[in-house]
Design a protein around this motif. Structure first.
Motif, short mmCIF file in Angstrom:
data_model
loop_
_atom_site.label_atom_id
_atom_site.label_comp_id
_atom_site.label_asym_id
_atom_site.label_seq_id
_atom_site.Cartn_x
_atom_site.Cartn_y
_atom_site.Cartn_z
N GLY A 225 -63.83 -46.38 -36.05
CA GLY A 225 -64.14 -45.52 -37.18
C GLY A 225 -64.28 -44.06 -36.80
N PHE A 226 -64.90 -43.79 -35.63
CA PHE A 226 -65.12 -42.40 -35.21
C PHE A 226 -64.30 -42.03 -33.97
CE2 PHE A 226 -67.21 -39.11 -32.76
CZ PHE A 226 -67.43 -38.13 -33.71
N ALA A 227 -64.45 -42.80 -32.90
CA ALA A 227 -63.89 -42.37 -31.62
C ALA A 227 -62.37 -42.35 -31.62
CB ALA A 227 -64.40 -43.29 -30.50
N LEU A 228 -61.72 -43.40 -32.12
CA LEU A 228 -60.26 -43.48 -32.04
C LEU A 228 -59.56 -42.34 -32.78
CD1 LEU A 228 -57.78 -44.99 -31.03
CD2 LEU A 228 -57.89 -46.42 -33.07
N PRO A 229 -59.90 -42.04 -34.03
CA PRO A 229 -59.22 -40.92 -34.70
C PRO A 229 -59.42 -39.58 -33.99
CG PRO A 229 -60.44 -42.24 -36.29
CD PRO A 229 -60.86 -42.71 -34.94
N HIS A 230 -60.59 -39.37 -33.39
CA HIS A 230 -60.82 -38.12 -32.68
C HIS A 230 -60.04 -38.08 -31.36
CE1 HIS A 230 -64.12 -37.63 -35.55
NE2 HIS A 230 -64.12 -36.35 -35.22
N LEU A 231 -59.95 -39.20 -30.68
CA LEU A 231 -59.13 -39.24 -29.46
C LEU A 231 -57.66 -39.02 -29.78
CD1 LEU A 231 -60.77 -42.24 -27.53
CD2 LEU A 231 -60.69 -39.85 -26.77
N GLN A 232 -57.20 -39.57 -30.91
CA GLN A 232 -55.79 -39.46 -31.26
C GLN A 232 -55.41 -38.06 -31.73
OE1 GLN A 232 -54.25 -43.93 -32.33
NE2 GLN A 232 -55.20 -42.83 -34.02
N ARG A 233 -56.40 -37.21 -31.96
CA ARG A 233 -56.07 -35.81 -32.24
C ARG A 233 -55.52 -35.12 -30.99
NH1 ARG A 233 -60.56 -32.21 -34.34
NH2 ARG A 233 -58.79 -30.79 -34.59
N ARG A 234 -55.94 -35.59 -29.82
CA ARG A 234 -55.54 -34.93 -28.58
C ARG A 234 -54.56 -35.76 -27.76
NH1 ARG A 234 -59.63 -32.13 -24.15
NH2 ARG A 234 -58.00 -31.26 -22.82
N TYR A 235 -54.69 -37.07 -27.82
CA TYR A 235 -53.87 -37.95 -26.98
C TYR A 235 -52.99 -38.84 -27.85
CZ TYR A 235 -57.54 -36.65 -23.63
OH TYR A 235 -58.43 -35.97 -22.85
N SER A 236 -52.03 -39.48 -27.20
CA SER A 236 -51.20 -40.46 -27.89
C SER A 236 -52.04 -41.69 -28.23
CB SER A 236 -50.03 -40.88 -27.01
OG SER A 236 -50.49 -41.61 -25.88
N ALA A 237 -51.51 -42.54 -29.07
CA ALA A 237 -52.23 -43.75 -29.46
C ALA A 237 -52.48 -44.65 -28.25
CB ALA A 237 -51.45 -44.50 -30.53
N LEU A 238 -51.51 -44.73 -27.34
CA LEU A 238 -51.67 -45.58 -26.16
C LEU A 238 -52.77 -45.06 -25.25
CD1 LEU A 238 -50.84 -47.92 -24.36
CD2 LEU A 238 -49.05 -46.46 -23.39
N VAL A 239 -52.72 -43.78 -24.93
CA VAL A 239 -53.74 -43.20 -24.04
C VAL A 239 -55.11 -43.30 -24.69
CG1 VAL A 239 -54.52 -41.08 -22.93
CG2 VAL A 239 -52.09 -41.68 -22.91
N SER A 240 -55.18 -43.03 -25.99
CA SER A 240 -56.46 -43.15 -26.70
C SER A 240 -56.99 -44.58 -26.63
CB SER A 240 -56.29 -42.74 -28.16
OG SER A 240 -55.84 -41.40 -28.27
N SER A 241 -56.08 -45.55 -26.78
CA SER A 241 -56.49 -46.96 -26.72
C SER A 241 -57.04 -47.32 -25.35
CB SER A 241 -55.31 -47.87 -27.06
OG SER A 241 -54.80 -47.58 -28.34
#
Length: 367
Positions: A225-241
């Motif tokens: 809900g919070f961390a993944l969308p914020h990580l995906q602002r900077r990184y790709s979906a794979l790196v964020s995952s």
């Protein structure tokens, strides 16, 4: 962008800190009185709620960070992503399937009703009787053609994109766990015994017990809900995952006291693998928390099907390899950038600081 990254770091810090505090509360509640060998009877009533304190870390941290960055409108948007209609009309089918498993007597006792209001069997009988009467009425009024038209409206694709999402969330973990056992049994190998109670309660545990009244809700508000969308602002979906999967797995550090080094070495990479699958579901639904909560609950429910399985049991090894194969296939099929046929879900830029004027923030870009 820098502010978004620091927000995620603070979220991780608060999630770990709240969980650590919860672990201390659990140790305090479980401690015996001085000179005694049994648990303090005064803390016994709190023990059923102790696990909620541990689960609450990601949820509370996400709500606090969202309130700080976006205010009350941001919290409302976060909560609305738990809405079941975020996966289309398929949630109605799920609700009907869960209806026979609801214990109305237990629910009545929770709200202070003492008169029995009917149990599981009465609900199931009522649903069956209503369905039978409806079919007889359609047959009498419309004939066999009416029955055919009614049956054609049961096609799952009429629910839009919601039905394959819920099917994946509920059946993928089940199939990955059960299929190796069935194959090994067909080949004549010894397999772990199926826990009949876990099998009968699978749907309830996946959606309710492990989902919306368990770790699924308390964790996924924070992780996806919070961390993944914020990580995906900077990184790709794979790196964020992968980043989120590592933090997510290590967040279970209270369990590490009971883990052997070998089990720990398997647990952390598997958390990263599952994180890829969770990201695919999240991005493919446009950010539906309802879907990932159900997936999280289903993952927990499958763990109760074969309780006591050894770490290097052949069926367990095959299960882990299947999860790895699925995650690799998703990356290959949809690409590392989005892990979905849709664009990855990214968080909105945080609200400008209240002490800065619009002129001071207009040229700063998304931070």
């Amino acid at each position: 962008m820098r502010r978004s990254c620091s927000s995620v770091l603070w979220f991780f810090v608060f999630a770990y800190a709240i969980t650590g505090a919860g672990m201390c509360v659990n140790f305090y509640a479980l401690r015996p009185l001085p000179g005694a060998t049994e648990i303090n009877s005064q803390t016994m009533p709190w023990l059923p709620y102790a696990s909620y304190v541990l689960w609450a870390g990601p949820c509370l941290s996400a709500l606090l960070m969202t309130l700080f960055l976006y205010g009350l409108p941001g919290v409302r948007r976060l909560v609305l992503r738990l809405a079941p209609w975020s996966v289309g009309g398929a949630w109605l089918v799920l609700a009907v399937c869960l209806l026979p498993q609801l214990d109305l007597e237990g629910l009545a006792s929770l709200v202070g009703l003492h008169q029995p209001v009917g149990g599981v069997a009465s609900i199931a009988d009522l649903v069956f009787l209503a369905s039978l009467v409806s079919l007889l009425i359609v047959l009498a009024l419309r004939g066999p053609a009416g029955i055919r038209r009614l049956a054609s409206r049961l096609r799952p694709w009429l629910l839009g994109q919601g039905w394959p999402v819920l099917a994946v969330c509920l059946l993928l973990p089940l199939g990955v766990v059960v299929l190796p056992v069935k194959i090994m049994a067909a080949l004549g190998h010894a397999v772990p015994a199926l826990q009949q109670e876990g099998w009968e309660d699978y749907l309830y545990t996946a959606v309710i017990g492990g989902g919306f009244l368990g770790p699924g809700l308390f964790e996924e508000i924070g992780w996806r809900g919070f961390a993944l969308p914020h990580l995906q602002r900077r990184y790709s979906a794979l790196v964020s995952s992968l980043i989120l999967g590592l933090v997510w797995a290590c967040w279970h550090f209270p369990n590490f006291f009971f883990f052997t080094p070998t089990r720990l070495a398997i647990f952390v990479p598997m958390g990263m693998v599952l994180s890829v699958i969770y990201t695919w579901v999240y991005n493919s639904t446009g950010g539906s928390l309802f879907a990932v909560v159900v997936l999280h609950g289903a993952t927990i429910a499958t763990g109760k099907l074969y309780a006591g399985r050894e770490l290097f049991d052949p069926t367990g090894v095959i299960t882990r390899l299947l999860f790895v194969v699925i995650a690799v296939w998703l990356v290959w099929r949809y690409g590392a950038a989005n892990l979905s046929w849709r664009d990855r879900v990214v968080a909105e830029p945080p609200n400008p600081a209240p002490h800065l004027s619009p002129a001071a923030t207009s040229g700063s870009g998304s931070s």
